[in-house]
Design an enzyme around this catalytic site. Structure first.
Site, PDB file in Angstrom:
ATOM      1  CE  LYS A  11      45.179  36.214  40.822  1.00 49.31           C
ATOM      2  NZ  LYS A  11      44.075  36.835  40.032  1.00 49.31           N
ATOM      3  CE1 TYR A  51      47.150  40.549  37.571  1.00 49.33           C
ATOM      4  CE2 TYR A  51      47.494  40.831  39.914  1.00 49.33           C
ATOM      5  CZ  TYR A  51      47.147  40.034  38.839  1.00 49.33           C
ATOM      6  OH  TYR A  51      46.785  38.709  39.035  1.00 49.33           O
ATOM      7  CG  ASN A 114      40.734  35.123  39.830  1.00 49.57           C
ATOM      8  OD1 ASN A 114      41.744  35.427  40.456  1.00 49.57           O
ATOM      9  ND2 ASN A 114      40.523  35.507  38.582  1.00 49.57           N
ATOM     10  CG  HIS A 117      48.911  35.716  37.539  1.00 51.87           C
ATOM     11  ND1 HIS A 117      48.363  36.537  36.580  1.00 51.87           N
ATOM     12  CD2 HIS A 117      50.182  35.456  37.145  1.00 51.87           C
ATOM     13  CE1 HIS A 117      49.303  36.770  35.648  1.00 51.87           C
ATOM     14  NE2 HIS A 117      50.410  36.140  35.965  1.00 51.87           N
ATOM     15  CD  GLU A 128      53.135  37.524  34.215  1.00 47.31           C
ATOM     16  OE1 GLU A 128      52.290  38.293  33.740  1.00 47.31           O
ATOM     17  OE2 GLU A 128      52.908  36.315  34.445  1.00 47.31           O
TER      18      GLU A 128
HETATM   19  P1  ATP Z   1      45.379  36.576  35.857  1.00 46.13           P
HETATM   20  O1  ATP Z   1      46.047  37.633  35.011  1.00 46.13           O
HETATM   21  O2  ATP Z   1      45.310  36.947  37.327  1.00 46.13           O
HETATM   22  O3  ATP Z   1      45.929  35.213  35.592  1.00 46.13           O
HETATM   23  P2  ATP Z   1      43.235  36.402  33.961  1.00 46.13           P
HETATM   24  O4  ATP Z   1      44.312  36.465  32.931  1.00 46.13           O
HETATM   25  O5  ATP Z   1      42.289  35.238  33.922  1.00 46.13           O
HETATM   26  O6  ATP Z   1      43.838  36.472  35.420  1.00 46.13           O
HETATM   27  P3  ATP Z   1      42.807  39.229  33.589  1.00 46.13           P
HETATM   28  O7  ATP Z   1      41.807  39.776  32.636  1.00 46.13           O
HETATM   29  O8  ATP Z   1      44.255  39.296  33.253  1.00 46.13           O
HETATM   30  O9  ATP Z   1      42.359  37.726  33.940  1.00 46.13           O
HETATM   31  O10 ATP Z   1      42.547  39.976  34.977  1.00 46.13           O
HETATM   32  C1  ATP Z   1      43.543  39.983  35.992  1.00 46.13           C
HETATM   33  C2  ATP Z   1      42.883  39.792  37.335  1.00 46.13           C
HETATM   34  O11 ATP Z   1      42.100  40.950  37.641  1.00 46.13           O
HETATM   35  C3  ATP Z   1      41.866  38.631  37.439  1.00 46.13           C
HETATM   36  O12 ATP Z   1      42.454  37.388  37.659  1.00 46.13           O
HETATM   37  C4  ATP Z   1      41.026  39.076  38.602  1.00 46.13           C
HETATM   38  O13 ATP Z   1      41.681  38.804  39.852  1.00 46.13           O
HETATM   39  C5  ATP Z   1      40.957  40.583  38.397  1.00 46.13           C
HETATM   40  N1  ATP Z   1      39.756  40.944  37.641  1.00 46.13           N
HETATM   41  C6  ATP Z   1      39.537  40.769  36.317  1.00 46.13           C
HETATM   42  N2  ATP Z   1      38.317  41.209  35.952  1.00 46.13           N
HETATM   43  C7  ATP Z   1      37.747  41.694  37.091  1.00 46.13           C
HETATM   44  C8  ATP Z   1      36.489  42.304  37.400  1.00 46.13           C
HETATM   45  N3  ATP Z   1      35.583  42.507  36.446  1.00 46.13           N
HETATM   46  N4  ATP Z   1      36.259  42.672  38.677  1.00 46.13           N
HETATM   47  C9  ATP Z   1      37.184  42.497  39.651  1.00 46.13           C
HETATM   48  N5  ATP Z   1      38.414  41.922  39.425  1.00 46.13           N
HETATM   49  C10 ATP Z   1      38.678  41.527  38.169  1.00 46.13           C
HETATM   50 MG    MG Z   2      45.836  37.958  32.951  1.00 36.47          MG
END
Ligand code: ATP
Ligand code: MG
Length: 140
Positions: A11, A51, A114, A117, A128
């Site tokens: 990211k 997303y 973070n 992804h 994807e």
């Molecule tokens: P990813 O899909 O990016 O691999 P993930 O599966 O661990 O991450 P998801 O719940 O799918 O987490 O959320 C997608 C992304 O949205 C997260 O990786 C993060 O960048 C963002 N995100 C999730 N929760 C929050 C939050 N509470 N506040 C801000 N951003 C968030």
């Molecule tokens: Mg996710």
């Protein structure tokens, strides 16, 4: 478990801090082979489409703006149980909850920024990969 492919994004917070190589090394050390890789910059429409599953979440706007803020590196990772293995190497979504040695524990700045992804299931992995790569780019 059979050999699988999964989809990964390094990211903007990580590409900006020159962490592409360190993160790629984590994948390779875990036995995940990088079978396709390219650096791109998403448009807002592409970030919103990718997303889309989070469209109703309060952080959707912030997430899409973040994902277009800098280039990203999209990759296809291949290996035994690759989808789960990648999620393990990534660590929990919130770096505060991520296990020692994981990418998010070592590199992530916050729950939003973070660093990586990773696909969460075989269906999303296939979708994807197809969103970002053509068959010609997937030599294996
Ligand atoms: P990813 O899909 O990016 O691999 P993930 O599966 O661990 O991450 P998801 O719940 O799918 O987490 O959320 C997608 C992304 O949205 C997260 O990786 C993060 O960048 C963002 N995100 C999730 N929760 C929050 C939050 N509470 N506040 C801000 N951003 C968030
Ligand atoms: Mg996710």
């Amino acid at each position: 478990m059979a050999i699988q492919r999964t989809f990964s994004i390094i990211k903007p917070d990580a590409t900006k801090r020159n962490l592409t190589g360190k993160i790629a090394a984590k994948f390779e050390e875990a036995g995940l082979r990088i079978v396709a890789s390219k650096r791109i910059q998403l448009t807002l429409a592409q970030a919103q489409a990718f997303y889309g599953v989070h469209a109703e979440r309060p952080f959707f706007g912030e997430l899409c703006e973040f994902m277009i803020s800098e280039p990203i590196v999209v990759q296809v990772l291949e290996g035994e149980d690759a989808i789960a293995k990648n999620r393990e190497v990534m660590g929990a979504t919130n770096p505060a909850d991520a296990a020692d040695g994981t990418i998010r524990k070592e590199f992530a700045l916050s729950i939003g920024e973070n660093s990586v992804h990773g696909s969460d299931a075989p269906e999303t992995a296939a979708e994807e990969i197809a969103f970002f790569f053509s068959g010609l780019e997937l030599v294996g």
